[in-house]
Scaffold this motif. Structure first.
Motif, PDB file in Angstrom:
ATOM      1  N   PHE A 130       0.834  -1.196   0.000  1.00 37.57           N
ATOM      2  CA  PHE A 130       0.000   0.000   0.000  1.00 37.57           C
ATOM      3  C   PHE A 130       0.867   1.243   0.000  1.00 37.57           C
ATOM      4  CE2 PHE A 130      -3.698  -2.490   1.004  1.00 37.57           C
ATOM      5  CZ  PHE A 130      -3.218  -3.514   1.784  1.00 37.57           C
ATOM      6  N   TRP A 131       0.302   2.310  -0.531  1.00 42.08           N
ATOM      7  CA  TRP A 131       0.876   3.643  -0.368  1.00 42.08           C
ATOM      8  C   TRP A 131      -0.095   4.469   0.463  1.00 42.08           C
ATOM      9  CZ3 TRP A 131       5.676   5.130  -1.157  1.00 42.08           C
ATOM     10  CH2 TRP A 131       6.470   4.449  -2.091  1.00 42.08           C
ATOM     11  N   TYR A 132       0.442   5.094   1.505  1.00 38.75           N
ATOM     12  CA  TYR A 132      -0.323   6.009   2.339  1.00 38.75           C
ATOM     13  C   TYR A 132       0.278   7.397   2.201  1.00 38.75           C
ATOM     14  CZ  TYR A 132      -2.773   2.302   4.927  1.00 38.75           C
ATOM     15  OH  TYR A 132      -3.572   1.249   5.292  1.00 38.75           O
ATOM     16  N   LYS A 182      -3.367   8.434   5.515  1.00 41.93           N
ATOM     17  CA  LYS A 182      -4.587   8.129   4.763  1.00 41.93           C
ATOM     18  C   LYS A 182      -4.208   7.268   3.571  1.00 41.93           C
ATOM     19  CE  LYS A 182      -7.256  12.205   6.068  1.00 41.93           C
ATOM     20  NZ  LYS A 182      -8.170  11.455   6.951  1.00 41.93           N
ATOM     21  N   LEU A 183      -4.977   6.228   3.348  1.00 38.28           N
ATOM     22  CA  LEU A 183      -4.687   5.318   2.256  1.00 38.28           C
ATOM     23  C   LEU A 183      -4.768   6.048   0.921  1.00 38.28           C
ATOM     24  CD1 LEU A 183      -4.119   2.372   1.383  1.00 38.28           C
ATOM     25  CD2 LEU A 183      -6.609   2.087   1.198  1.00 38.28           C
ATOM     26  N   LEU A 184      -3.701   5.979   0.173  1.00 34.85           N
ATOM     27  CA  LEU A 184      -3.663   6.591  -1.158  1.00 34.85           C
ATOM     28  C   LEU A 184      -4.084   5.556  -2.202  1.00 34.85           C
ATOM     29  CD1 LEU A 184      -2.833   9.123  -2.786  1.00 34.85           C
ATOM     30  CD2 LEU A 184      -0.528   8.166  -2.900  1.00 34.85           C
ATOM     31  N   MET A 185      -3.423   4.433  -2.181  1.00 37.37           N
ATOM     32  CA  MET A 185      -3.805   3.357  -3.087  1.00 37.37           C
ATOM     33  C   MET A 185      -3.149   2.041  -2.698  1.00 37.37           C
ATOM     34  SD  MET A 185      -1.780   4.963  -6.358  1.00 37.37           S
ATOM     35  CE  MET A 185      -2.686   4.019  -7.549  1.00 37.37           C
ATOM     36  N   THR A 187       4.131  13.564   3.259  1.00 34.67           N
ATOM     37  CA  THR A 187       5.022  12.408   3.390  1.00 34.67           C
ATOM     38  C   THR A 187       4.287  11.185   2.881  1.00 34.67           C
ATOM     39  OG1 THR A 187       6.203  13.353   5.281  1.00 34.67           O
ATOM     40  CG2 THR A 187       6.313  10.965   5.012  1.00 34.67           C
ATOM     41  N   TYR A 188       4.950  10.427   2.051  1.00 34.32           N
ATOM     42  CA  TYR A 188       4.346   9.245   1.457  1.00 34.32           C
ATOM     43  C   TYR A 188       4.963   8.003   2.094  1.00 34.32           C
ATOM     44  CZ  TYR A 188       2.166  12.401  -1.771  1.00 34.32           C
ATOM     45  OH  TYR A 188       1.386  13.411  -2.295  1.00 34.32           O
ATOM     46  N   LEU A 189       4.106   7.217   2.681  1.00 36.41           N
ATOM     47  CA  LEU A 189       4.544   6.013   3.388  1.00 36.41           C
ATOM     48  C   LEU A 189       4.158   4.781   2.596  1.00 36.41           C
ATOM     49  CD1 LEU A 189       3.052   7.017   6.864  1.00 36.41           C
ATOM     50  CD2 LEU A 189       5.471   7.025   6.317  1.00 36.41           C
ATOM     51  N   CYS A 190       5.092   3.880   2.431  1.00 35.50           N
ATOM     52  CA  CYS A 190       4.703   2.591   1.872  1.00 35.50           C
ATOM     53  C   CYS A 190       4.489   1.625   3.028  1.00 35.50           C
ATOM     54  CB  CYS A 190       5.743   2.052   0.886  1.00 35.50           C
ATOM     55  SG  CYS A 190       7.317   1.598   1.615  1.00 35.50           S
ATOM     56  N   ALA A 191       3.619   0.685   2.817  1.00 42.69           N
ATOM     57  CA  ALA A 191       3.294  -0.301   3.846  1.00 42.69           C
ATOM     58  C   ALA A 191       3.204  -1.677   3.205  1.00 42.69           C
ATOM     59  CB  ALA A 191       1.981   0.058   4.538  1.00 42.69           C
ATOM     60  N   VAL A 192       3.722  -2.645   3.915  1.00 41.08           N
ATOM     61  CA  VAL A 192       3.776  -4.008   3.388  1.00 41.08           C
ATOM     62  C   VAL A 192       3.173  -4.958   4.406  1.00 41.08           C
ATOM     63  CG1 VAL A 192       5.322  -5.844   2.594  1.00 41.08           C
ATOM     64  CG2 VAL A 192       5.866  -3.450   2.103  1.00 41.08           C
ATOM     65  N   ASN A 193       2.361  -5.861   3.922  1.00 43.50           N
ATOM     66  CA  ASN A 193       1.807  -6.913   4.769  1.00 43.50           C
ATOM     67  C   ASN A 193       2.583  -8.189   4.510  1.00 43.50           C
ATOM     68  OD1 ASN A 193      -0.774  -9.213   4.539  1.00 43.50           O
ATOM     69  ND2 ASN A 193      -0.183  -8.311   6.478  1.00 43.50           N
ATOM     70  N   PHE A 194       3.306  -8.639   5.526  1.00 40.62           N
ATOM     71  CA  PHE A 194       4.152  -9.814   5.344  1.00 40.62           C
ATOM     72  C   PHE A 194       3.385 -11.110   5.508  1.00 40.62           C
ATOM     73  CE2 PHE A 194       7.553  -7.283   4.627  1.00 40.62           C
ATOM     74  CZ  PHE A 194       8.092  -6.614   5.707  1.00 40.62           C
TER      75      PHE A 194
END
Lengths: 118, 111
Positions: free
Chosen positions: B34-36, B45-48, B85-92
């Motif tokens: 995800f990108w937040y 906030k969830l971007l995509m 600020t753009y945060l990436c998020a990963v679900n392992f």
């Protein structure tokens, strides 16, 4: 849809005080909620995973006796910072994982609680 | 090595520019990406979401490269309001739905 609220939005307290933060999913149910902490100019650090009806799972280095988590219902999780000290001052954010068929694992965040301990 | 890494920036770009961020992840078994977007003193906030086939939402395009273990975010025709600020998020682990966040990349769009 997928609105998460947090209360309070901000709190200033004296050292030694315990502070309770509520996280609510307003229009969906969540068996799992997450608690994060974010210090200035740093990313979100997961503190614990809150599971409805069972004990929370804490990340390494997070004291479970200091950060008490209760997930009493499918729409409410609370985080209590016990005997807060200035180093606990931070931005605490919760997120909720909706119970959705075929859900995409998105998490929806509350607006955060800014804690300042004097 | 961090599990999810991002260039902290800041990326200073003029309005109308195209800018791209990458985010690398260490766990090859990662399932969801995800990108937040996070504004100062606000919640993410969830971007995509990022799908294997890539996805586009207006000026934003996200791509996943599993072989090289990174995701990217491309912003075209940058607006002043894209500054954040753009945060990436990963679900392992899909079962746990736990997200691991990168440190964030700060974008500043200048007039």
């Amino acid at each position: 849809g997928a609105v998460v609220s947090q209360h309070p939005s901000w709190v200033i307290c004296k050292s030694g005080t315990s502070v309770k933060i509520e996280c609510r999913s307003l229009d969906f149910q969540a068996t799992t909620m997450f608690w994060y902490r974010q210090f200035p100019k740093q990313s979100l650090m997961l503190m614990a995973t809150s599971n409805e009806g069972s004990k929370a799972t804490y990340e390494q280095g997070v004291e479970k006796d200091k950060f008490l988590i209760n997930h009493a219902s499918l729409t409410l999780s609370t985080l209590t910072v016990t005997s807060a000290h200035p180093e606990d001052s931070s931005f605490y954010i919760c997120s909720a994982d909706p119970i959705l068929a075929g859900g995409g694992n998105e998490q929806f965040f509350g607006p955060g609680t800014r804690l300042t301990v004097l | 090595r961090k599990e999810v890494e991002q260039d902290p920036g800041p990326f200073n770009v003029p309005e109308g520019a195209t800018v791209a961020f990458n985010c690398t992840y260490s766990n090859s078994a990662s399932q969801s990406f995800f990108w937040y977007r996070q504004d100062c003193r606000k919640e993410p906030k969830l971007l995509m979401s990022v799908y294997s086939s890539g996805n586009e939402d207006g000026r934003f395009t996200a791509q996943l490269n599993r072989a090289s273990q990174y995701i990217s975010l491309l912003i075209r025709d940058s607006k002043l309001s894209d500054s954040a600020t753009y945060l990436c998020a990963v679900n392992f682990n899909n079962a746990g739905n736990m997200l691991t966040f990168g440190g964030g990349t700060r974008l500043m769009v200048k007039p």
